[in-house]
Scaffold this motif. Structure first.
Motif, PDB file in Angstrom:
ATOM      1  N   VAL A 161      46.026  36.099  46.681  1.00 13.44           N
ATOM      2  CA  VAL A 161      45.320  36.177  45.397  1.00 13.44           C
ATOM      3  C   VAL A 161      45.186  34.790  44.774  1.00 13.44           C
ATOM      4  CG1 VAL A 161      45.463  37.062  43.035  1.00 13.44           C
ATOM      5  CG2 VAL A 161      45.932  38.581  44.955  1.00 13.44           C
ATOM      6  N   SER A 218      46.607  34.569  38.175  1.00 13.37           N
ATOM      7  CA  SER A 218      46.422  33.340  38.943  1.00 13.37           C
ATOM      8  C   SER A 218      46.011  32.188  38.035  1.00 13.37           C
ATOM      9  CB  SER A 218      45.358  33.565  40.020  1.00 13.37           C
ATOM     10  OG  SER A 218      45.757  34.570  40.928  1.00 13.37           O
ATOM     11  N   TYR A 277      41.602  32.956  44.107  1.00 11.98           N
ATOM     12  CA  TYR A 277      41.238  32.469  42.774  1.00 11.98           C
ATOM     13  C   TYR A 277      40.638  31.067  42.843  1.00 11.98           C
ATOM     14  CZ  TYR A 277      41.828  30.406  38.163  1.00 11.98           C
ATOM     15  OH  TYR A 277      41.610  29.732  36.990  1.00 11.98           O
ATOM     16  N   ALA A 337      37.960  38.328  49.955  1.00 10.78           N
ATOM     17  CA  ALA A 337      38.939  39.414  50.034  1.00 10.78           C
ATOM     18  C   ALA A 337      38.999  40.004  51.437  1.00 10.78           C
ATOM     19  CB  ALA A 337      38.595  40.499  49.016  1.00 10.78           C
ATOM     20  N   PRO A 385      44.924  40.548  38.284  1.00  9.88           N
ATOM     21  CA  PRO A 385      45.509  39.595  39.243  1.00  9.88           C
ATOM     22  C   PRO A 385      44.891  38.208  39.169  1.00  9.88           C
ATOM     23  CG  PRO A 385      45.116  41.712  40.303  1.00  9.88           C
ATOM     24  CD  PRO A 385      44.476  41.782  38.963  1.00  9.88           C
ATOM     25  N   TRP A 416      50.160  38.387  47.066  1.00 10.63           N
ATOM     26  CA  TRP A 416      49.999  37.582  45.858  1.00 10.63           C
ATOM     27  C   TRP A 416      49.641  36.140  46.188  1.00 10.63           C
ATOM     28  CZ3 TRP A 416      48.899  39.308  41.378  1.00 10.63           C
ATOM     29  CH2 TRP A 416      49.355  40.563  40.960  1.00 10.63           C
TER      30      TRP A 416
END
Length: 364
Positions: free
Chosen positions: A329, A235, A333, A267, A231, A326
């Protein structure tokens, strides 16, 4: 009387005050102190109808392929406005999201719980998941990164151009960990065949066991890290100017194993935001189902129509969880990249826009 000469303590106090003022002067917002507050901006994506609609369409296409490959039926808890159905829909949304993350890791095809008959079907399911979800995931992580950086989301046409152009690289990043694990797994398989020549010899079994352990540890590093590295690699592919598949994958592994604490803290914040969005969307959809189904019952609608509406409403929380996950995510990143490489979160690449046409000059 002569003026009093300044004591040495006064310049030191003044310098300390200037130093403190300079530090506080650079802290203009709360996000300068708590960088994770930038993730709150991604909540705008959870309320974007085009993003949710794209998640619904992608989810339905993915489910159709899963049904054809694995023969699994699409099971949804129909929302009827009751609290039990709302809780079940919330659990289904989170569990389906976690299942998708597991399927996106191609190394799960080597799970010992999969028998020989289903391994090809499972491999096809993983490839189908990577193929279908990579363009949509790139769209979501791109929009989430833009919101985290304090910018507006791109138009669907522009962001889809980026997603389609960089999807092949996303497929490579998902398959490379599996290929590496398969190569090392082949070495373990060959060592096992050698041990069958003398199954009772400790002089052969002990070195073979040591060799298998030394090979299996890198396999574990690759397989476990792929759940996070892939993932993050997607990104990087969505948000860097000139991304490379292998370089993006190495970034994902680096951020996981070199910055695990920052990654876990971000997270956790993202998971709390995901719970909030799941609670809100299931509550909204449950209320909508209660109103719609009550009117249908008063009008004497057939039961099949009520079940169909309930299942259609149940897809909306799942699609919202997918899209928002997403987007988070993409934000994570940028935050971890800032910790690992010192690059500012706001330093985000944007494609060049075509020059606008010049207006004709009026005659003098």
């Amino acid at each position: 009387m002569a003026p009093e000469t300044p004591t040495p303590e006064r310049p030191q106090t003044h310098q300390g005050h200037d130093l403190e003022t300079g530090i506080l002067g650079r802290v203009r917002e709360w996000i300068d102190v708590f960088a994770w507050l930038r993730l709150v901006r991604t909540l705008r994506l959870a309320g974007s109808p085009p993003m949710i609609l794209m998640g619904v369409v992608t989810l339905l296409i993915w489910w159709l392929g899963q049904h054809w490959i694995l023969g699994e039926q699409l099971e949804l808890v129909a929302i009827d406005g009751k609290s039990a159905s709302a809780v079940s829909a919330s659990q289904d949304s989170l569990m389906t999201t976690m299942r998708f993350v597991r399927l996106m890791n191609a190394t799960t095809v080597l799970s010992p719980t999969i028998n020989d008959i289903r391994i090809l079907r499972q491999f096809g399911s993983i490839l189908w998941t990577v193929l279908i979800w990579s363009p949509a995931a790139i769209v979501f992580v791109r929009q989430g990164a833009l919101l985290t950086a304090g910018r507006s989301m791109m138009s669907l046409r522009d962001v889809w151009r980026i997603a389609l152009r960089r999807s092949p690289a996303a497929w490579v990043t998902a398959i490379v960990p599996l290929a590496c694990v398969l190569v090392m797994g082949l070495a373990i398989y060959l060592i096992t065949l050698v041990t069958q020549m003398a199954p009772e010899s400790p002089w052969l079994l002990a070195p073979a066991a040591v060799a298998i352990v030394l090979i299996s540890i890198p396999c574990g590093i690759l397989a476990f890290g792929a759940n996070v590295a892939v993932p993050l690699a997607w990104s990087a592919l969505a948000n860097e100017r000139d991304p490379d598949a292998l370089d993006s994958l190495s970034r994902g592994y680096e951020y996981l194993y070199r910055r695990p604490l920052h990654l876990i803290l971000n997270a956790l914040v993202a998971f709390i935001l995901l719970l909030v969005v799941t609670f809100l969307i299931t509550g909204i959809v449950s209320a909508a189902g209660m109103i719609a189904l009550a009117i249908l019952q008063w009008a004497g609608a057939p039961d099949g129509l009520e079940r169909l509406i309930g299942r259609m409403l149940a897809i909306i929380p799942m699609a919202t969880c997918f899209a928002f996950s997403w987007a988070l995510v993409g934000g994570i990143y940028l935050l971890v990249r800032a910790e690992a490489g010192g690059q500012q979160v706001e330093d985000l690449w944007e494609p060049k826009r075509p020059p606008s046409r010049r207006l004709p000059k009026l005659p003098s």
